[in-house]
Design a protein around this motif. Structure first.
Motif, PDB file in Angstrom:
ATOM      1  N   ALA A 153       1.230  23.910 -97.426  1.00  0.00           N
ATOM      2  CA  ALA A 153       1.853  22.591 -97.590  1.00  0.00           C
ATOM      3  C   ALA A 153       2.333  22.370 -99.022  1.00  0.00           C
ATOM      4  N   PHE A 154       2.404  23.426 -99.818  1.00  0.00           N
ATOM      5  CA  PHE A 154       2.865  23.312-101.200  1.00  0.00           C
ATOM      6  C   PHE A 154       3.643  24.565-101.559  1.00  0.00           C
ATOM      7  N   ALA A 155       4.406  24.474-102.623  1.00  0.00           N
ATOM      8  CA  ALA A 155       5.199  25.603-103.107  1.00  0.00           C
ATOM      9  C   ALA A 155       5.183  25.573-104.629  1.00  0.00           C
ATOM     10  N   PRO A 156       5.403  26.712-105.282  1.00  0.00           N
ATOM     11  CA  PRO A 156       5.443  26.736-106.745  1.00  0.00           C
ATOM     12  C   PRO A 156       6.454  25.737-107.291  1.00  0.00           C
ATOM     13  N   GLY A 157       6.025  25.015-108.322  1.00  0.00           N
ATOM     14  CA  GLY A 157       6.890  24.013-108.939  1.00  0.00           C
ATOM     15  C   GLY A 157       6.654  22.597-108.449  1.00  0.00           C
ATOM     16  N   GLU A 158       5.989  22.430-107.308  1.00  0.00           N
ATOM     17  CA  GLU A 158       5.718  21.087-106.793  1.00  0.00           C
ATOM     18  C   GLU A 158       4.508  20.482-107.499  1.00  0.00           C
TER      19      GLU A 158
END
Length: 237
Positions: A153-158
């Motif tokens: 539910a997340f990605a790099p940069g968020e």
């Protein structure tokens, strides 16, 4: 000795309910081989709650109002230690969900006996506001590792969020392919938080057996049922 221990236990229970001026006295009345233990309790006035929050700064994502909404003890309401104690973890999580992955929280209750007030002091040390960094997946490879990444539910940069981490863990368990799922954010002090996702594949082979019987005036019926399934064959998905 035990009479005094129980007196201390009674006193502690009243203190946890906010009776800061509690007085417990004991006496023993003996009659032959029998002894009656009598406790006299003067509870006094119950303390009200006052909450002091420090260390938040001016971040609109983490305001005093959001913190206060997490602690179900209103100013002026009767103090209850159990309610305060159960709120410690949510009070920490509200800061982490606002992006402060390395936040710390010191909680203390001060007793103002003269004014019958229990002061709940919340002191945050937030550290830097963080974003998610690189994600490392271990335990699987290939298409199955891609499936793990697709369910995060997340990605790099968020912006960093504990809620996103917990949601990802639930999604990976719901996938039905893993017996254990561990999502571990980097505990260093950097504002970019790398995440390690460690999974272990569950049992690939499953056998199901079942049966039943039926009876009515004209017939008897017995049924058997068997099933076999294998995950990840002939392809990983």
């Amino acid at each position: 000795y035990l009479v005094q221990v129980d007196a201390d236990r009674i006193r502690g229970e009243y203190l946890r309910q906010g009776y800061l001026g509690i007085d417990v006295r004991s006496r023993v009345e003996r009659s032959g081989d029998a002894a009656d233990v009598i406790y006299t309790v003067e509870e006094g006035q119950r303390a009200t709650t006052k909450v002091v929050v420090e260390g938040l700064g001016n971040d609109p994502d983490l305001t005093v109002e959001k913190v206060r909404a997490t602690l179900p003890l209103a100013d002026g309401a009767p103090f209850d230690y159990a309610t305060y104690d159960l709120a410690k973890e949510p009070l920490m999580r509200v800061a982490e969900d606002a992006g402060y992955a390395h936040a710390r929280l010191d909680t203390t209750v001060y007793a103002d006996r003269a004014n019958h007030v229990a002061i709940v002091h919340l002191d945050y040390q937030l550290g830097p506001k963080c974003t998610f960094g690189p994600v490392e997946v271990t335990g699987v490879s290939g298409r199955l590792a891609e499936a793990v990444r697709d369910r995060l539910a997340f990605a790099p940069g968020e912006p960093y969020s504990t809620a996103a981490v917990l949601s990802s863990q639930r999604a990976l368990y719901a996938f039905g392919r893993f017996s254990t799922v561990q999502i571990t954010p980097d505990e260093g002090g950097s504002s970019v938080v790398g995440v390690k996702v460690s999974v272990s594949e569950g049992t690939r082979h499953e056998v199901k057996l079942g049966g039943g019987a039926g009876l009515d005036p004209t017939a008897y019926e017995i049924r058997a049922r068997a099933g076999y399934s294998v995950a990840g064959f002939p392809t990983a998905m």
